[in-house]
Design a protein around this motif. Sequence first.
Motif, PDB file in Angstrom:
ATOM      1  N   UNK A  73       2.934  10.365  -2.119  1.00 42.34           N
ATOM      2  CA  UNK A  73       3.594   9.173  -1.576  1.00 42.34           C
ATOM      3  C   UNK A  73       4.610   8.595  -2.559  1.00 42.34           C
TER       4      UNK A  73
ATOM      5  N   UNK B 143       3.500  10.784   6.003  1.00 42.90           N
ATOM      6  CA  UNK B 143       3.823  10.484   7.409  1.00 42.90           C
ATOM      7  C   UNK B 143       3.805   8.972   7.631  1.00 42.90           C
ATOM      8  N   UNK B 144       2.806   8.319   7.053  1.00 44.13           N
ATOM      9  CA  UNK B 144       2.695   6.869   7.231  1.00 44.13           C
ATOM     10  C   UNK B 144       3.885   6.127   6.638  1.00 44.13           C
TER      11      UNK B 144
ATOM     12  N   UNK C 228      -2.899  13.604  -2.930  1.00 38.18           N
ATOM     13  CA  UNK C 228      -2.616  12.836  -1.720  1.00 38.18           C
ATOM     14  C   UNK C 228      -1.910  11.525  -2.045  1.00 38.18           C
TER      15      UNK C 228
ATOM     16  N   UNK D  59       0.822  -1.214   0.000  1.00 35.37           N
ATOM     17  CA  UNK D  59       0.000   0.000   0.000  1.00 35.37           C
ATOM     18  C   UNK D  59       0.853   1.261   0.000  1.00 35.37           C
ATOM     19  N   UNK D  60       2.026   1.173   0.648  1.00 32.44           N
ATOM     20  CA  UNK D  60       2.890   2.355   0.681  1.00 32.44           C
ATOM     21  C   UNK D  60       3.526   2.624  -0.679  1.00 32.44           C
TER      22      UNK D  60
ATOM     23  N   UNK E 234      -0.298  15.248   3.560  1.00 30.01           N
ATOM     24  CA  UNK E 234       0.790  14.794   4.430  1.00 30.01           C
ATOM     25  C   UNK E 234       0.528  13.410   5.023  1.00 30.01           C
ATOM     26  N   UNK E 235      -0.743  13.041   5.148  1.00 29.71           N
ATOM     27  CA  UNK E 235      -1.133  11.810   5.858  1.00 29.71           C
ATOM     28  C   UNK E 235      -0.358  10.578   5.396  1.00 29.71           C
ATOM     29  N   UNK E 236      -0.399  10.295   4.078  1.00 24.36           N
ATOM     30  CA  UNK E 236       0.265   9.107   3.556  1.00 24.36           C
ATOM     31  C   UNK E 236       1.775   9.179   3.693  1.00 24.36           C
TER      32      UNK E 236
END
Lengths: 218, 247
Positions: free
Chosen positions: A157, A108-109, A153, A80-81, A104-106
Amino acid sequence: MSPPLFELRALHYAYATQSTVLQDINFELRAGERVGLVGNNGSGKTTLLQIFVGLLTPQRGEILAFGKPRVKEADFWEVRLKTGFLFQDPDDQLFCPTVAEDVAFGVFNQGKPRAEVLRIVEETLALLGLSAYAERVTHKLSFGEKRLVALATILAMQPEVLLLDEPTTGLDEQVCARITHILQQLPQAMLIVSHDKEFLQQLQVQSWRLRAGRLERV
Amino acid sequence: MLPESPTIAPALFQQLDPRVKLVSALFFSVWVVVQHRLFLLGIGLGIAILLTLLARLPPRLLFTRLLSLNLFLGLLGLFLPFTTPSEHYLQFAGLNISLKGLYLWAEFSLKANSVLLGLNAFLATTDIIVLGHALEHLHVPVKLTRLLLLTLRYINVLHASYQQLSRAMQVRGFRLHSDRHSYRSIGNLLGMLLVRSFCRAQQIEAAMRCRGYRGHFYLLHHFTLSFRDKVFIAIFYPNLLLLMGIA
């Protein structure tokens, strides 16, 4: 030749309440390839996309992603990343209050440090011409703006593969052209579910069709 | 659906660190609530009015909020002086007015108005989303703050979906009557909303997992205390402490 990014072997999938949706699916996606996936409503296109990233687990068959077999939930974390999945409804995807936070969410993950995240957010928004949107509140954006932000978004990534579920549905010509132009510039392998023939042509995809549960080259 | 944050000319209060405002609102409210002497409560109301003036809130907004509170307090004022047992009574126009009741009513009114004004000054000058972030920075449990932020995000989506459904009912000739058909239709509408929000929640979770979500949230924005904040802290807290000393 390098191994395919994604490989499905003899895959079967059925929902609990329905007869088989997908039967004996064999498919490969290699670096740089653009594949268009067409098929009637309810033919299992979205189901297939969700199987790629482990949101649904097939009853039979194998999934290989980035050179490794993927079976358990934990196997899919890495997948998924490295995979950008664009959902049909951008309201499902944008859950943070502001655009910058959502982008930023992804990132950061992926475990990147804050300074780098901030830089990537800025760069990605600039790349898509969305710099002015950073502090905008996501639920107040128009549908087209939401779709563009949702694309930002996942691009933030820096994924190796893009899985796009009807990226142009419901958009006006202008936003549609903008998204087409953005995607044309991207080097990533793509699997695009779409009913928009012109859009698929502009991206020069190889077409596959899902019919009666089977996947065939068009 | 969602209250829009009032847009006002940036005054001192709009520029304070939201964490400072949250903590100050908490301290001030608690201080007011534990006081029992009318003299100190009067000072409390004075401070609240001063804070409100500094916050430069839109007068109409403030007025409607004060009005609804004071209508309720007015109602209380009709009952408390006549229903509270007391040692001393005032005789007025043939009525026995309980002194203790009167005192209680004055105490409630002062407290309620002070807290309302104080909270408005501190919190209504902050965007509600920023407030959510500030709560997170103050180590309020992440589950609660995220619940707040996600609610803010999706309440509009749910409201839109409610409007869509109810409009679709209207264009097919539905009008609300008090009969079985109406009740059943409204029941269906609410049921459908529940189903939709459940599906929505599942989709959102799937989308989050696709971006590598595994249960941890990161904060993008960090707050820093500015000179302005320090000046505010240096003035506000010593005064509050001084008043505590008097009490």
